[in-house]
Scaffold this motif. Structure first.
Motif, PDB file in Angstrom:
ATOM      1  N   UNK A 102     -16.373  13.367 -22.484  1.00 35.96           N
ATOM      2  CA  UNK A 102     -16.192  14.624 -21.765  1.00 35.96           C
ATOM      3  C   UNK A 102     -16.770  14.475 -20.368  1.00 35.96           C
ATOM      4  N   UNK A 103     -16.464  15.452 -19.525  1.00 36.49           N
ATOM      5  CA  UNK A 103     -16.952  15.423 -18.152  1.00 36.49           C
ATOM      6  C   UNK A 103     -18.377  15.972 -18.059  1.00 36.49           C
ATOM      7  N   UNK A 104     -19.092  15.520 -17.034  1.00 33.51           N
ATOM      8  CA  UNK A 104     -20.425  16.040 -16.786  1.00 33.51           C
ATOM      9  C   UNK A 104     -20.324  17.438 -16.179  1.00 33.51           C
ATOM     10  N   UNK A 114     -18.565  29.842 -16.048  1.00 30.43           N
ATOM     11  CA  UNK A 114     -17.952  29.069 -17.129  1.00 30.43           C
ATOM     12  C   UNK A 114     -18.962  28.452 -18.078  1.00 30.43           C
ATOM     13  N   UNK A 115     -20.210  28.285 -17.640  1.00 28.10           N
ATOM     14  CA  UNK A 115     -21.183  27.616 -18.483  1.00 28.10           C
ATOM     15  C   UNK A 115     -21.152  26.119 -18.282  1.00 28.10           C
ATOM     16  N   UNK A 116     -21.836  25.395 -19.153  1.00 28.83           N
ATOM     17  CA  UNK A 116     -22.086  23.978 -18.907  1.00 28.83           C
ATOM     18  C   UNK A 116     -21.073  23.033 -19.541  1.00 28.83           C
ATOM     19  N   UNK A 117     -20.005  23.544 -20.161  1.00 26.92           N
ATOM     20  CA  UNK A 117     -18.942  22.706 -20.740  1.00 26.92           C
ATOM     21  C   UNK A 117     -19.468  21.755 -21.801  1.00 26.92           C
ATOM     22  N   UNK A 118     -20.460  22.202 -22.544  1.00 32.73           N
ATOM     23  CA  UNK A 118     -21.034  21.386 -23.613  1.00 32.73           C
ATOM     24  C   UNK A 118     -20.339  21.602 -24.940  1.00 32.73           C
ATOM     25  N   UNK A 119     -19.248  22.373 -24.950  1.00 33.01           N
ATOM     26  CA  UNK A 119     -18.686  22.865 -26.190  1.00 33.01           C
ATOM     27  C   UNK A 119     -19.340  24.200 -26.505  1.00 33.01           C
ATOM     28  N   UNK A 120     -19.329  24.596 -27.760  1.00 36.55           N
ATOM     29  CA  UNK A 120     -19.939  25.870 -28.100  1.00 36.55           C
ATOM     30  C   UNK A 120     -20.038  26.079 -29.592  1.00 36.55           C
ATOM     31  N   UNK A 133     -28.576  20.554 -16.866  1.00 40.51           N
ATOM     32  CA  UNK A 133     -29.356  20.616 -15.630  1.00 40.51           C
ATOM     33  C   UNK A 133     -29.857  19.221 -15.261  1.00 40.51           C
ATOM     34  N   UNK A 134     -29.348  18.656 -14.216  1.00 40.08           N
ATOM     35  CA  UNK A 134     -29.760  17.351 -13.667  1.00 40.08           C
ATOM     36  C   UNK A 134     -29.210  16.164 -14.441  1.00 40.08           C
ATOM     37  N   UNK A 135     -29.282  16.207 -15.779  1.00 37.68           N
ATOM     38  CA  UNK A 135     -28.815  15.118 -16.644  1.00 37.68           C
ATOM     39  C   UNK A 135     -29.445  13.804 -16.189  1.00 37.68           C
ATOM     40  N   UNK A 136     -28.652  12.764 -15.934  1.00 37.70           N
ATOM     41  CA  UNK A 136     -29.219  11.485 -15.482  1.00 37.70           C
ATOM     42  C   UNK A 136     -29.034  11.285 -13.983  1.00 37.70           C
ATOM     43  N   UNK A 137     -28.636  12.327 -13.283  1.00 41.40           N
ATOM     44  CA  UNK A 137     -28.583  12.264 -11.831  1.00 41.40           C
ATOM     45  C   UNK A 137     -27.283  11.799 -11.220  1.00 41.40           C
ATOM     46  N   UNK A 138     -26.222  11.670 -12.031  1.00 37.21           N
ATOM     47  CA  UNK A 138     -24.966  11.133 -11.496  1.00 37.21           C
ATOM     48  C   UNK A 138     -24.367  12.022 -10.406  1.00 37.21           C
ATOM     49  N   UNK A 139     -24.356  13.338 -10.620  1.00 36.73           N
ATOM     50  CA  UNK A 139     -23.771  14.230  -9.615  1.00 36.73           C
ATOM     51  C   UNK A 139     -24.599  14.189  -8.334  1.00 36.73           C
ATOM     52  N   UNK A 140     -25.894  14.095  -8.472  1.00 40.24           N
ATOM     53  CA  UNK A 140     -26.735  13.975  -7.271  1.00 40.24           C
ATOM     54  C   UNK A 140     -26.415  12.688  -6.516  1.00 40.24           C
ATOM     55  N   UNK A 141     -26.169  11.607  -7.258  1.00 40.68           N
ATOM     56  CA  UNK A 141     -25.824  10.336  -6.613  1.00 40.68           C
ATOM     57  C   UNK A 141     -24.482  10.437  -5.891  1.00 40.68           C
ATOM     58  N   UNK A 142     -23.527  11.112  -6.507  1.00 39.41           N
ATOM     59  CA  UNK A 142     -22.222  11.316  -5.865  1.00 39.41           C
ATOM     60  C   UNK A 142     -22.400  12.112  -4.576  1.00 39.41           C
ATOM     61  N   UNK A 186     -12.726  15.534   6.170  1.00 39.26           N
ATOM     62  CA  UNK A 186     -13.763  15.558   5.147  1.00 39.26           C
ATOM     63  C   UNK A 186     -14.927  16.434   5.601  1.00 39.26           C
ATOM     64  N   UNK A 187     -15.505  17.168   4.655  1.00 39.00           N
ATOM     65  CA  UNK A 187     -16.691  17.965   4.940  1.00 39.00           C
ATOM     66  C   UNK A 187     -17.873  17.462   4.146  1.00 39.00           C
ATOM     67  N   UNK A 188     -18.828  18.324   3.930  1.00 37.31           N
ATOM     68  CA  UNK A 188     -20.037  18.006   3.184  1.00 37.31           C
ATOM     69  C   UNK A 188     -19.896  18.558   1.767  1.00 37.31           C
ATOM     70  N   UNK A 189     -20.802  18.196   0.872  1.00 33.26           N
ATOM     71  CA  UNK A 189     -20.716  18.686  -0.503  1.00 33.26           C
ATOM     72  C   UNK A 189     -22.055  19.243  -0.971  1.00 33.26           C
ATOM     73  N   UNK A 190     -21.961  20.192  -1.889  1.00 29.33           N
ATOM     74  CA  UNK A 190     -23.106  20.844  -2.511  1.00 29.33           C
ATOM     75  C   UNK A 190     -22.670  21.238  -3.907  1.00 29.33           C
ATOM     76  N   UNK A 191     -23.548  21.060  -4.905  1.00 29.96           N
ATOM     77  CA  UNK A 191     -23.126  21.302  -6.289  1.00 29.96           C
ATOM     78  C   UNK A 191     -23.412  22.731  -6.750  1.00 29.96           C
ATOM     79  N   UNK A 192     -23.079  23.694  -5.907  1.00 30.76           N
ATOM     80  CA  UNK A 192     -23.132  25.096  -6.290  1.00 30.76           C
ATOM     81  C   UNK A 192     -21.885  25.788  -5.764  1.00 30.76           C
ATOM     82  N   UNK A 193     -21.601  26.958  -6.292  1.00 28.06           N
ATOM     83  CA  UNK A 193     -20.473  27.760  -5.810  1.00 28.06           C
ATOM     84  C   UNK A 193     -20.978  28.621  -4.653  1.00 28.06           C
TER      85      UNK A 193
END
Length: 592
Positions: A102-104, A114-120, A133-142, A186-193
């Motif tokens: 599944x996706x992170x 939508x929640x964290x997409x962990x299933x339910x 929250x944070x997990x292993x840091x992959x999204x931060x690395x991206x 291209x612009x900048x990125x941030x992992x929030x809405x």
């Protein structure tokens, strides 16, 4: 504690299940991983050294490969992730070594609606809090890799403004790139809405100095919409990732030529941020089966799939590996079929199409349900007629999967509020159309509730020959490929291209690598058409393509139909209002 999803929220169920979960060492050993192939992140999460696994098991046959897709969803979602987890749990109860990919989760949806997409319910993955929250840091690395590219670009623009060619060459050892500030795509990125950052001005000079950057219009996208995330999703290994990273196009110069990350000599440093992120993550279902979590590309503009690497690893270690495609079959499955499988060289043995009574009622004419608001009255009472009318959408998606040559199973993701008559109507219509169908109650009952689904999936894998074939040849012009997707998958009468889109497609068609670039459609997930208000199976309409984007590193040409924002907004009732921490135990509460 008796785990009852009708009485307990997901975070309470997860908290109880986590008291009995396997350590990462035990989980990895049961999966067939060697100790040196697992990098623990604490006691219950880890990363997999995928290159070692794939080398060691190169001669082992792959397990069965199953993709989970859905009918056109409502804004509430129809439970693809929950079904993916439930199916894996059901398969395990039938004695199969099974795994999921599944996706992170992105911070935007997790803190939004939508929640964290962990299933339910009783079909979710754990540990829930670190996963969400944070997990292993992959999204931060991206995000770091992406924003480093923008740092390099904007700094270069400032230096080229400040210095003549001779001085620039002496100071940097680089030629002038002559970036056109009006054509920086291209612009900048941030992992929030963060809708406030959709359009910004950067580089405003301060205190009369000239070293505060290059002033220009810019924007922020959500991190999962970054091309870096798409590259991570399609790369087969670190070498492939490194090569793709240098092909990202950030802007055009004043002559209209692309300015790439390789031109800025930043591609190597970007890859350095991703050395750990390229390794898939390993956690577990609440019943103890392995779940590979890797990458999370934005479904509207990119593939919307977990990574090629995760699927390759899962197939070597499992009897059955279940992967998930974002959104419905005309979006997620079409991209899985014609893009991801092309990149991976893999072919599915079966596909699961998730359907709910709720979504079918919406396609049958019920008002659109809205997150955070009570369901409209048609959803709270039995209405077989609405369900039957909405099944036209389900039948269309069954036809899409059949077009790919892959056996399918319709999963009726049963809610405890659905009536027997409504469920019976869906089953009758599916069986009349010659489709396999299974009712699954995995949300409420876990793997035990998914046994019928597991049996139907294995029957599809074992008793029917697949004739998997792409929808189109990549040697076809982009316009023909787009037309084929629109007509044969969406049901459009044709495609209209605005002048800007036509101009950009013409320029892209002239590239020497045109036949190695995939077509990745950009449109709403809420309709087969490009108009989110048109439900069921819209008739007498044409797809309107207003723009075309290029993701050079990911190898994607993205025709844009409709109004798609790459920076979602935060609504009036965001999930973060329910999330808190018990200061005595340190436990996070309120996640879903």
């Amino acid at each position: 504690m008796t785990l009852d999803p009708t009485k307990h929220p997901d975070w309470e169920i997860a908290l109880d299940a986590e008291s009995r979960m396997k350590t990462i060492d035990a989980l990895a050993s049961e999966m067939g991983l060697e100790p040196a192939e697992v990098l623990p992140y604490g006691h219950y999460m880890g990363k997999i050294e995928q290159q070692s696994v794939l080398r060691r098991l190169a001669d082992r046959p792959n397990g069965k490969y199953v993709d989970v897709t859905a009918i056109t969803p409502t804004p509430l979602g129809e439970g693809k992730s929950t079904t993916t987890i439930g199916l894996v749990q059901g398969l395990a109860r039938r004695g199969y070594r099974s795994s999921a990919a599944i996706r992170q989760p992105s911070g935007g949806p997790t803190m939004g609606m939508k929640g964290s997409a962990a299933g339910g319910g009783l079909s979710q993955c754990i540990p829930l809090t670190p996963y969400s929250l944070n997990f292993t840091g992959d999204i931060h690395a991206v995000g770091a890799a992406h924003n480093l590219a923008m740092t390099a670009l904007t700094a270069r623009m400032q230096h080229e403004r400040n210095y003549d060619d001779a001085t620039l060459a002496r100071l940097s050892g680089m030629r002038r790139l002559n970036v056109d500030p009006a054509r920086v795509g291209t612009g900048w990125v941030l992992d929030f809405c963060a809708q406030a950052l959709r359009n910004v001005i950067i580089g405003i000079e301060g205190d009369g100095r000239r070293n505060d950057g290059f002033m220009m219009r810019s924007h922020f996208d959500i991190t999962v919409a970054s091309e870096v995330m798409s590259i991570l999703s399609v790369a087969r290994d670190l070498r492939d990732l490194r090569e793709r990273m240098g092909r990202m196009v950030l802007a055009l110069d004043r002559d209209g030529n692309p300015v790439t990350t390789a031109d800025l000599e930043v591609d190597g440093a970007m890859t350095a941020w991703l050395v750990e992120a390229v390794k898939p993550n390993l956690i577990q279902t609440i019943e103890g089966q392995p779940v590979l979590v890797h990458t999370g590309p934005f479904g509207n503009i990119a593939l919307g799939q977990s990574s090629v690497i995760a699927d390759r690893v899962g197939l070597k270690l499992s009897d059955v590996h279940v992967t998930e495609s974002g959104f419905a079959a005309e979006m997620g499955y079409e991209k899985f079929w014609n893009l991801k499988c092309r990149y991976s060289g893999l072919a599915p043995d079966a596909a699961v199409i998730v359907a709910t009574v709720r979504a079918l009622k919406n396609h049958g004419g019920a008002p659109r349900p809205r997150p955070g608001q009570p369901l409209p009255e048609p959803y709270t009472r039995e209405d077989v007629g609405l369900v039957e009318a909405g099944c036209v959408n389900l039948l269309h998606h069954i036809g899409i999967v059949r077009r790919s040559g892959v056996p399918s199973v319709v999963c009726i993701n049963r809610f405890h509020t659905d009536s027997p008559a409504e469920i019976a109507a869906i089953r009758r219509i599916c069986e009349s159309a010659g489709a396999r169908v299974a009712v699954s109650e995995h949300w409420e009952k876990g793997g035990e509730g998914a046994l019928e689904l597991a049996d139907a999936v294995m029957d599809a894998c074992n008793s029917e020959k697949r004739h998997f074939q792409p929808l189109y040849d990549w040697s076809l012009p982009f316009t023909e490929r787009i037309n084929r997707i629109a007509r044969e998958i969406y049901g459009a009468d044709g495609v209209d291209f605005e002048p800007l889109a036509a101009q950009r497609l013409k320029a892209l068609q002239e590239r020497p690598d045109a036949d190695s670039l995939g077509v990745c459609m950009v449109k709403t997930q809420y309709s087969l058409s490009d108009d989110p208000t048109r439900k069921g199976v819209p008739a007498s309409w044409r797809l309107h393509v207003r723009d075309v984007l290029l993701f050079g590193g990911a190898g994607l040409v993205c025709p844009v139909a409709g109004d798609i924002s790459l920076m979602p907004g935060t609504g009036s009732r965001p999930a973060f209002r329910n999330i808190d921490v018990d200061v005595e135990s340190g436990r996070v509460t309120g996640l879903f």
